[in-house]
Design a protein around this motif. Structure first.
Motif, PDB file in Angstrom:
ATOM      1  N   LEU A  50       7.809   0.446  -5.133  1.00  0.00           N
ATOM      2  CA  LEU A  50       6.971  -0.496  -5.874  1.00  0.00           C
ATOM      3  C   LEU A  50       5.726  -0.757  -5.052  1.00  0.00           C
ATOM      4  CD1 LEU A  50       9.364  -3.307  -7.196  1.00  0.00           C
ATOM      5  CD2 LEU A  50       8.190  -1.570  -8.551  1.00  0.00           C
ATOM      6  N   SER A  51       4.563  -0.420  -5.609  1.00  0.00           N
ATOM      7  CA  SER A  51       3.311  -0.669  -4.917  1.00  0.00           C
ATOM      8  C   SER A  51       2.281  -1.130  -5.932  1.00  0.00           C
ATOM      9  CB  SER A  51       2.850   0.585  -4.160  1.00  0.00           C
ATOM     10  OG  SER A  51       1.800   0.269  -3.265  1.00  0.00           O
ATOM     11  N   ARG A  52       0.992  -0.869  -5.695  1.00  0.00           N
ATOM     12  CA  ARG A  52      -0.042  -1.458  -6.551  1.00  0.00           C
ATOM     13  C   ARG A  52      -1.171  -0.470  -6.801  1.00  0.00           C
ATOM     14  NH1 ARG A  52      -4.546  -3.259  -3.392  1.00  0.00           N
ATOM     15  NH2 ARG A  52      -4.185  -2.926  -1.176  1.00  0.00           N
ATOM     16  N   ARG A  53      -1.970  -0.802  -7.787  1.00  0.00           N
ATOM     17  CA  ARG A  53      -3.198  -0.076  -8.079  1.00  0.00           C
ATOM     18  C   ARG A  53      -4.323  -0.629  -7.191  1.00  0.00           C
ATOM     19  NH1 ARG A  53      -3.529   4.401 -10.526  1.00  0.00           N
ATOM     20  NH2 ARG A  53      -4.406   4.042 -12.604  1.00  0.00           N
ATOM     21  N   PRO A  54      -5.470   0.016  -7.136  1.00  0.00           N
ATOM     22  CA  PRO A  54      -6.528  -0.421  -6.208  1.00  0.00           C
ATOM     23  C   PRO A  54      -6.990  -1.850  -6.459  1.00  0.00           C
ATOM     24  CG  PRO A  54      -6.994   1.783  -7.051  1.00  0.00           C
ATOM     25  CD  PRO A  54      -5.844   1.250  -7.856  1.00  0.00           C
TER      26      PRO A  54
ATOM     27  N   VAL B 228       9.661  11.233  -4.881  1.00  0.00           N
ATOM     28  CA  VAL B 228       9.732   9.776  -4.842  1.00  0.00           C
ATOM     29  C   VAL B 228       9.193   9.218  -6.154  1.00  0.00           C
ATOM     30  CG1 VAL B 228       8.933   7.685  -3.671  1.00  0.00           C
ATOM     31  CG2 VAL B 228       9.414   9.762  -2.348  1.00  0.00           C
ATOM     32  N   ARG B 229       9.938   8.311  -6.771  1.00  0.00           N
ATOM     33  CA  ARG B 229       9.460   7.628  -7.970  1.00  0.00           C
ATOM     34  C   ARG B 229       8.552   6.480  -7.540  1.00  0.00           C
ATOM     35  NH1 ARG B 229      13.192   4.852 -12.744  1.00  0.00           N
ATOM     36  NH2 ARG B 229      11.456   4.215 -14.110  1.00  0.00           N
ATOM     37  N   VAL B 230       7.304   6.546  -7.934  1.00  0.00           N
ATOM     38  CA  VAL B 230       6.308   5.566  -7.505  1.00  0.00           C
ATOM     39  C   VAL B 230       5.858   4.746  -8.711  1.00  0.00           C
ATOM     40  CG1 VAL B 230       4.084   5.211  -6.364  1.00  0.00           C
ATOM     41  CG2 VAL B 230       5.525   7.159  -5.712  1.00  0.00           C
ATOM     42  N   VAL B 231       6.128   3.448  -8.662  1.00  0.00           N
ATOM     43  CA  VAL B 231       5.659   2.527  -9.697  1.00  0.00           C
ATOM     44  C   VAL B 231       4.481   1.761  -9.107  1.00  0.00           C
ATOM     45  CG1 VAL B 231       6.244   0.606 -11.217  1.00  0.00           C
ATOM     46  CG2 VAL B 231       7.985   2.323 -10.650  1.00  0.00           C
ATOM     47  N   ALA B 232       3.272   2.131  -9.528  1.00  0.00           N
ATOM     48  CA  ALA B 232       2.051   1.498  -9.029  1.00  0.00           C
ATOM     49  C   ALA B 232       1.610   0.463 -10.052  1.00  0.00           C
ATOM     50  CB  ALA B 232       0.967   2.543  -8.808  1.00  0.00           C
TER      51      ALA B 232
ATOM     52  N   GLU C 111       0.838  -1.191   0.000  1.00  0.00           N
ATOM     53  CA  GLU C 111       0.000   0.000   0.000  1.00  0.00           C
ATOM     54  C   GLU C 111       0.878   1.247   0.000  1.00  0.00           C
ATOM     55  OE1 GLU C 111      -1.941   1.030   3.798  1.00  0.00           O
ATOM     56  OE2 GLU C 111      -1.434  -0.981   4.499  1.00  0.00           O
ATOM     57  N   TYR C 112       0.428   2.219  -0.776  1.00  0.00           N
ATOM     58  CA  TYR C 112       1.097   3.509  -0.873  1.00  0.00           C
ATOM     59  C   TYR C 112       0.075   4.464  -1.469  1.00  0.00           C
ATOM     60  CZ  TYR C 112       4.939   6.837  -1.493  1.00  0.00           C
ATOM     61  OH  TYR C 112       5.766   7.933  -1.400  1.00  0.00           O
ATOM     62  N   PRO C 113      -0.019   5.687  -0.960  1.00  0.00           N
ATOM     63  CA  PRO C 113      -1.049   6.610  -1.437  1.00  0.00           C
ATOM     64  C   PRO C 113      -1.068   6.697  -2.965  1.00  0.00           C
ATOM     65  CG  PRO C 113       0.115   7.564   0.426  1.00  0.00           C
ATOM     66  CD  PRO C 113       0.835   6.303   0.067  1.00  0.00           C
ATOM     67  N   PRO C 114      -2.288   6.668  -3.558  1.00  0.00           N
ATOM     68  CA  PRO C 114      -3.592   6.775  -2.897  1.00  0.00           C
ATOM     69  C   PRO C 114      -4.171   5.462  -2.383  1.00  0.00           C
ATOM     70  CG  PRO C 114      -3.889   6.755  -5.261  1.00  0.00           C
ATOM     71  CD  PRO C 114      -2.412   6.726  -5.032  1.00  0.00           C
ATOM     72  N   VAL C 115      -3.482   4.340  -2.569  1.00  0.00           N
ATOM     73  CA  VAL C 115      -3.973   3.067  -2.036  1.00  0.00           C
ATOM     74  C   VAL C 115      -3.463   2.920  -0.604  1.00  0.00           C
ATOM     75  CG1 VAL C 115      -3.967   0.559  -2.304  1.00  0.00           C
ATOM     76  CG2 VAL C 115      -4.011   2.022  -4.330  1.00  0.00           C
TER      77      VAL C 115
END
Length: 414
Positions: free
Chosen positions: A35-39, A57-61, A5-9
């Motif tokens: 490295l995180s995920r989509r909803p 921060v580079r966010v790969v969702a 989990e990472y905003p917005p998740v």
């Protein structure tokens, strides 16, 4: 950084922790890729993978794969699917010039990303750091007899065994990790959660007409002890007529808790408000006469920091990290986990002497500025990164799982 989990998740405190830590590390000059995920329940058509830079921060969702997995129904299959998606995305991360991007360290947050984090650290041949935010045994008072409980516990054990350095958010959590997964672990570092006090403005309490207003904010799960707070409401309303309780949050136990409110005949006094965004939680904290956090198990309790920053009088159990964050009679009022009588007495102490409660709230706010800043948390975490060295790996067998509470420790208790 690998996190489920990472905003917005955001599911709970873990997502906020990873977000603030990542931003603080980036502000200190480190290059951070999360490295995180989509909803949940989406797919690559409705919510494709994104690669953006947010707050440095580079966010790969990562998009969910097509197989029909639901977290609540197929937790282990869903988690393995997430792991595959995170690995593919992690290996595809490129540098600014299009070359392969290689991290200096992989930081895993909890068991749900164990497969991905262990794989990426192995492929890149870099140290693996793992933060254990909670344990399956702790969440279930030491019992891991069910099939899913055993599976989760075994993945936690594997992540702890593979880590080249471990981080726990409190001393009690450090002891829990050592007891459950030791003795052959890498060093366990205690680094408390942090808080950005600038986003939680202090609001002095003022006398108001009307009955007392209590607040609970957090997940609605058994280990959070909301059932004890509901059970205390009839006692509190006898000495302080009209007392109300607002409950912010959702979880698997909401229906059961609503039933308990009927059982204790406090349905009209206990109001389930659902989840709240930052503005909603801030407003609730500013209005309440006390926030009550009755956890039976709590690795840390970030809501306690947020409440103290705002100036909401704290009433907490002494479970785990709450017992370290709140000093009874100094920065808040405390009681033993599961002690409904003690809970009611602690709340009454706040309601009977608002001036003293305000003094404790000020003391809690002052402690936050020195002990729990994200800048300090990030600096300590960077020190762990620099000291972690990738160990020589040897084949390991499956863990021996204790399916009952450990005889000399009630996990999560003070």
């Amino acid at each position: 950084m690998v996190s489920w989990e990472y905003p917005p998740v955001v599911v709970g405190g873990l997502g906020r922790h990873v977000h603030h830590l990542s931003v603080a590390l980036a502000a200190a000059g480190h290059e951070v890729v999360v490295l995180s995920r989509r909803p949940s329940g989406t797919d690559a058509l409705s919510h494709p993978t994104t690669d953006t830079v947010v707050e440095g921060v580079r966010v790969v969702a990562v998009a969910e794969d097509p197989p029909d997995f639901e977290f609540a129904r197929d937790m282990m299959a869903w988690t393995l699917g997430l792991g595959h998606a995170l690995v593919r995305a992690g290996l595809a991360v490129g540098d600014h010039d299009g070359s392969r991007w290689v991290p200096d360290v992989v930081h895993a947050h909890d068991w749900l990303v164990a497969h991905a984090a262990i794989t990426l650290a192995q492929v890149h041949d870099v140290p693996l750091v793992a933060t254990i935010h909670a344990t399956e045994a702790g969440r279930h008072s030491g019992w891991v007899a069910g099939t899913i409980n055993r599976q989760v516990h075994s993945v936690e054990w594997w992540l702890a065994a593979e880590a080249d350095a471990l981080i726990a958010c409190s001393a009690s959590m450090r002891d829990e990790v050592a007891r459950l997964f030791g003795p052959d672990l890498s060093e366990i570092h205690t680094i408390h959660n942090g808080i950005d006090v600038s986003t939680w403005p202090f609001t002095p309490r003022s006398a108001h007409d009307g009955p007392p207003r209590l607040l609970y904010a957090g997940r609605l799960e058994y280990e959070k002890g909301v059932q004890d707070l509901i059970a205390a409401m009839p006692r509190l309303r006898r000495t302080h007529p009209g007392t109300t309780l607002d409950i912010l949050g959702d979880g698997t136990q909401e229906t059961w808790l609503r039933g308990l409110a009927r059982t204790h005949r406090v349905v009209r006094a206990v109001r389930f408000r659902g989840t709240a965004d930052h503005a909603g939680l801030l407003s609730a904290l500013q209005r309440c006469d006390a926030i009550v956090l009755p956890s039976r198990y709590e690795p840390f309790g970030i809501v306690a920091l947020e409440a103290a920053a705002v100036g909401a009088p704290l009433v907490t159990s002494t479970a785990g990290g709450l017992g370290e964050a709140v000093t009874d009679g100094v920065t808040g009022m405390a009681f033993a986990p599961g002690d409904v009588t003690g809970l009611a007495a602690a709340v009454r102490a706040v309601l009977l002497d608002p001036a003293a409660a305000q003094g404790r709230a000020v003391a809690a706010r002052e402690r936050l500025t020195s002990d729990f800043s994200w800048r300090l948390v990030a600096a300590r975490t960077a020190e762990v990164y620099l000291s972690a060295k990738r160990r020589v790996r040897h084949p390991i067998g499956r863990p021996e799982i204790v399916t009952r509470p450990l005889p000399d420790r009630d996990l999560g208790a003070d």
